[in-house]
Design a protein around this motif. Structure first.
Motif, PDB file in Angstrom:
ATOM      1  N   MET A 118      -0.039   5.315   6.796  1.00  0.00           N
ATOM      2  CA  MET A 118      -1.296   5.278   7.548  1.00  0.00           C
ATOM      3  C   MET A 118      -2.432   5.840   6.697  1.00  0.00           C
ATOM      4  O   MET A 118      -2.276   6.845   6.009  1.00  0.00           O
ATOM      5  CB  MET A 118      -1.162   6.126   8.816  1.00  0.00           C
ATOM      6  N   GLY A 119      -3.560   5.166   6.788  1.00  0.00           N
ATOM      7  CA  GLY A 119      -4.761   5.739   6.189  1.00  0.00           C
ATOM      8  C   GLY A 119      -5.130   5.168   4.840  1.00  0.00           C
ATOM      9  O   GLY A 119      -4.368   4.434   4.216  1.00  0.00           O
ATOM     10  N   GLU A 120      -6.342   5.491   4.410  1.00  0.00           N
ATOM     11  CA  GLU A 120      -6.863   5.041   3.121  1.00  0.00           C
ATOM     12  C   GLU A 120      -6.922   6.267   2.205  1.00  0.00           C
ATOM     13  O   GLU A 120      -7.824   7.105   2.350  1.00  0.00           O
ATOM     14  CB  GLU A 120      -8.255   4.416   3.321  1.00  0.00           C
ATOM     15  N   VAL A 123      -0.172   4.463  -5.590  1.00  0.00           N
ATOM     16  CA  VAL A 123      -1.142   4.605  -4.505  1.00  0.00           C
ATOM     17  C   VAL A 123      -1.795   3.250  -4.260  1.00  0.00           C
ATOM     18  O   VAL A 123      -2.167   2.543  -5.184  1.00  0.00           O
ATOM     19  CB  VAL A 123      -2.199   5.686  -4.808  1.00  0.00           C
ATOM     20  N   SER A 124      -1.894   2.914  -2.992  1.00  0.00           N
ATOM     21  CA  SER A 124      -2.504   1.639  -2.616  1.00  0.00           C
ATOM     22  C   SER A 124      -3.859   1.900  -1.973  1.00  0.00           C
ATOM     23  O   SER A 124      -3.993   2.749  -1.093  1.00  0.00           O
ATOM     24  CB  SER A 124      -1.589   0.923  -1.619  1.00  0.00           C
ATOM     25  N   THR A 125      -4.858   1.172  -2.447  1.00  0.00           N
ATOM     26  CA  THR A 125      -6.190   1.326  -1.856  1.00  0.00           C
ATOM     27  C   THR A 125      -6.744  -0.024  -1.426  1.00  0.00           C
ATOM     28  O   THR A 125      -6.479  -1.049  -2.054  1.00  0.00           O
ATOM     29  CB  THR A 125      -7.187   2.004  -2.823  1.00  0.00           C
ATOM     30  N   LEU A 168      -3.997  -2.387  -5.728  1.00  0.00           N
ATOM     31  CA  LEU A 168      -5.228  -2.742  -5.014  1.00  0.00           C
ATOM     32  C   LEU A 168      -4.891  -3.810  -3.983  1.00  0.00           C
ATOM     33  O   LEU A 168      -4.280  -4.834  -4.315  1.00  0.00           O
ATOM     34  CB  LEU A 168      -6.274  -3.257  -6.003  1.00  0.00           C
ATOM     35  N   SER A 169      -5.290  -3.563  -2.750  1.00  0.00           N
ATOM     36  CA  SER A 169      -5.042  -4.550  -1.694  1.00  0.00           C
ATOM     37  C   SER A 169      -6.102  -5.641  -1.802  1.00  0.00           C
ATOM     38  O   SER A 169      -7.162  -5.561  -1.181  1.00  0.00           O
ATOM     39  CB  SER A 169      -5.099  -3.878  -0.316  1.00  0.00           C
ATOM     40  N   LEU A 170      -5.793  -6.649  -2.587  1.00  0.00           N
ATOM     41  CA  LEU A 170      -6.756  -7.722  -2.838  1.00  0.00           C
ATOM     42  C   LEU A 170      -6.874  -8.608  -1.592  1.00  0.00           C
ATOM     43  O   LEU A 170      -7.953  -8.785  -1.028  1.00  0.00           O
ATOM     44  CB  LEU A 170      -6.313  -8.530  -4.065  1.00  0.00           C
ATOM     45  N   TRP A 177       2.522 -11.455   6.157  1.00  0.00           N
ATOM     46  CA  TRP A 177       1.881 -10.656   7.207  1.00  0.00           C
ATOM     47  C   TRP A 177       2.886 -10.291   8.313  1.00  0.00           C
ATOM     48  O   TRP A 177       3.622 -11.154   8.802  1.00  0.00           O
ATOM     49  CB  TRP A 177       0.706 -11.430   7.820  1.00  0.00           C
ATOM     50  N   ASN A 178       2.908  -8.998   8.662  1.00  0.00           N
ATOM     51  CA  ASN A 178       3.748  -8.527   9.762  1.00  0.00           C
ATOM     52  C   ASN A 178       2.924  -8.512  11.036  1.00  0.00           C
ATOM     53  O   ASN A 178       1.889  -7.851  11.090  1.00  0.00           O
ATOM     54  CB  ASN A 178       4.254  -7.110   9.479  1.00  0.00           C
ATOM     55  N   PRO A 179       3.382  -9.228  12.046  1.00  0.00           N
ATOM     56  CA  PRO A 179       2.591  -9.307  13.278  1.00  0.00           C
ATOM     57  C   PRO A 179       2.527  -7.973  14.008  1.00  0.00           C
ATOM     58  O   PRO A 179       3.394  -7.113  13.824  1.00  0.00           O
ATOM     59  CB  PRO A 179       3.345 -10.330  14.141  1.00  0.00           C
TER      60      PRO A 179
HETATM   61  N1  SAH Z   1      -4.900   1.778   3.177  1.00  0.00           N
HETATM   62  C1  SAH Z   1      -4.238   1.413   2.000  1.00  0.00           C
HETATM   63  C2  SAH Z   1      -2.751   1.739   2.017  1.00  0.00           C
HETATM   64  C3  SAH Z   1      -2.018   1.500   3.314  1.00  0.00           C
HETATM   65  S1  SAH Z   1      -1.829  -0.159   3.803  1.00  0.00           S
HETATM   66  C4  SAH Z   1      -4.441  -0.053   1.698  1.00  0.00           C
HETATM   67  O1  SAH Z   1      -4.939  -0.764   2.565  1.00  0.00           O
HETATM   68  O2  SAH Z   1      -4.147  -0.472   0.593  1.00  0.00           O
HETATM   69  C5  SAH Z   1      -0.544  -0.715   2.712  1.00  0.00           C
HETATM   70  C6  SAH Z   1      -0.504  -2.222   2.514  1.00  0.00           C
HETATM   71  O3  SAH Z   1      -0.133  -2.874   3.723  1.00  0.00           O
HETATM   72  C7  SAH Z   1      -1.843  -2.812   2.097  1.00  0.00           C
HETATM   73  O4  SAH Z   1      -1.680  -3.641   0.972  1.00  0.00           O
HETATM   74  C8  SAH Z   1      -2.249  -3.653   3.297  1.00  0.00           C
HETATM   75  O5  SAH Z   1      -3.028  -4.741   2.901  1.00  0.00           O
HETATM   76  C9  SAH Z   1      -0.916  -4.044   3.859  1.00  0.00           C
HETATM   77  N2  SAH Z   1      -0.923  -4.418   5.273  1.00  0.00           N
HETATM   78  C10 SAH Z   1      -1.692  -3.919   6.249  1.00  0.00           C
HETATM   79  N3  SAH Z   1      -1.393  -4.496   7.426  1.00  0.00           N
HETATM   80  C11 SAH Z   1      -0.413  -5.400   7.186  1.00  0.00           C
HETATM   81  C12 SAH Z   1       0.335  -6.293   8.007  1.00  0.00           C
HETATM   82  N4  SAH Z   1       0.129  -6.366   9.307  1.00  0.00           N
HETATM   83  N5  SAH Z   1       1.283  -7.050   7.423  1.00  0.00           N
HETATM   84  C13 SAH Z   1       1.538  -6.931   6.096  1.00  0.00           C
HETATM   85  N6  SAH Z   1       0.874  -6.093   5.276  1.00  0.00           N
HETATM   86  C14 SAH Z   1      -0.091  -5.335   5.809  1.00  0.00           C
END
Ligand code: SAH
Ligand code: SF4
Length: 398
Positions: free
Chosen positions: A196-198, A226-228, A249-251, A325-327
């Motif tokens: 959870m969190g950024e 670390v993921s941002t 990096l969450s592109l 994507w996880n619903p």
């Molecule tokens: N806040 C940071 C780290 C936590 S989220 C970030 O966003 O990078 C970790 C990863 O989960 C991120 O890459 C984000 O894009 C992904 N994520 C968020 N919700 C998701 C979902 N419902 N299904 C799959 N991946 C998801």
């Protein structure tokens, strides 16, 4: 006999959680308590190497000192595991309760999640006697909730309640390691700051936590990622850190238009700005930037998107993790088809970028990416007070 071990009342500082204090903090504390400097090293060792759970367990301290500190209200103050959910795949999700009653989630994934570790092939493969795992990944939270508001993420629904302290971040790791009786050095532990969190919106505490994890717990920074979501100034600060994890990096999109739709923060820092900032990170040997890409059916999973990603990442030593994507309840996206996922991966691989499809872990217990949210609420919700106040007022030692 000298009274050196007793804590003179006049100099007793307000007692608070010890977990999270670094060697400088502990030295200052010990001196204020009328102790010798070397006590700071001893308590540092007890807190982070031995991972003691009570002041009583600091065996190297004289009984009078332990008693004095306990009487003065000092406690270790690690988060407590309040609830556990176990997945059929061995993943465990913990609800971690902080001293002020706020909760976050932490995830234990035996055998890693298949996407985070770069150096498996070089690792000596050891067996842990009496245990069924050889390596594991812990997914750590950095904030209670999140302010970033990515449209596909369940954590976003919580909004932001507060930052975690360094002690609360490291404490999640220690609590999980203790639960599984992990010996760092014998068992291979990876950490991902992807809960959870950024993390980059809680930068100072996050980086303090990293230092404690490296110098205290003994987990190498090369085993941390670390993921941002892309906080440009923090990425630039991160690039200058002497001790830092790897970066993901969450592109999640191949152009600004799509990214603005699913990650509104893109309006503040667009993809170009983020990639320029990422380019300032001095990569170490066998290090690359990981780009996470959540595939949303019909939105960012088409061949033209894969081609745009290839253009974006040209010239960056990179790896891509595709995440299906996880619903989650109340989120109106659809999952990509298996064909779309395979096609996307193939296009990137053919374009020369190592691309992996992240295995979803613990989906049945809502522990997979983006599914973390507090499953129970602290009742009643505590008022948002200054951190030190909140932790000071907490009564029970954990
Ligand atoms: N806040 C940071 C780290 C936590 S989220 C970030 O966003 O990078 C970790 C990863 O989960 C991120 O890459 C984000 O894009 C992904 N994520 C968020 N919700 C998701 C979902 N419902 N299904 C799959 N991946 C998801
Ligand atoms: Fe926050 Fe990351 Fe979720 Fe975006 S994906 S809302 S940054 S936790």
């Amino acid at each position: 006999m000298s009274q050196q071990h007793e804590i003179p009342n006049a100099v007793t500082p307000p007692a608070g959680p010890l977990f999270g204090l670094d060697i400088d903090d502990l030295t200052a504390l010990m001196l204020r308590l009328g102790q010798k400097r070397y006590r700071a090293k001893q308590i540092h060792e007890a807190l982070y190497r031995q991972r003691v759970e009570s002041v009583e367990q600091i065996a190297v301290f004289p009984v009078a000192l332990r008693q004095g500190m306990t009487d003065a209200g000092f406690r270790i103050g690690q988060p407590a595991i309040a609830q556990t959910a176990r997945s059929v795949d061995g993943t465990e999700r913990y609800l971690m309760r902080m001293a002020d009653g706020e909760t976050v989630e932490t995830v234990w994934m035996p055998d890693g999640d298949g996407g985070e570790e770069p150096d498996v092939a070089d690792e000596p493969q050891f067996e842990t006697p009496g245990s069924s795992y050889r390596r594991a990944t812990i997914c750590v939270s950095s904030q209670v909730g999140c302010a970033v508001n990515c449209q596909f993420c369940l954590t976003a629904k919580l909004g932001i309640r507060r930052n975690l302290t360094a002690g609360e971040i490291v404490g999640q790791v220690a609590a999980v390691l203790n639960r599984h009786a992990v010996a760092i050095g014998k068992n291979r532990i990876n950490l991902v700051f992807m809960g959870m969190g950024e993390p980059f919106l809680n930068y100072a505490e996050f980086i303090k936590a990293v230092r404690l994890l490296v110098t205290g717990l003994g987990i190498p920074e090369s085993r941390m990622t670390v993921s941002t979501s892309g906080i440009e100034p923090a990425i630039r600060a991160f690039a200058l850190e002497p001790i830092r994890p790897r970066l993901a990096l969450s592109l999640n999109a191949s152009n600004d238009t799509i990214r603005e739709g699913i990650m509104p923060i893109t309006r503040k820092w667009n993809i170009r700005k983020l990639l320029d900032a990422v380019g300032t990170i001095p990569l170490r040997t066998r290090e690359w930037i990981t780009f996470e890409y959540v595939l949303l059916g019909g939105i960012n999973d088409l061949p033209e998107h894969a081609r745009e990603v290839l253009d974006l990442l040209a010239g960056i030593r990179s790896k891509v993790n595709l995440i299906v994507w996880n619903p989650g309840p109340g989120i109106a996206y659809t999952q990509p088809s298996a064909e779309a996922v395979a096609r996307f991966q193939k296009l990137l691989v053919h374009g020369g970028i190592p691309t992996y499809i992240r295995r979803p872990r613990g989906r049945d217990i809502y522990a997979a990416c983006g599914q973390l949210k507090r499953t129970i609420d602290p009742a009643p919700a505590p008022p948002l007070v200054a951190l030190s106040e909140a932790s000071r007022s907490a009564a029970p030692a954990l």
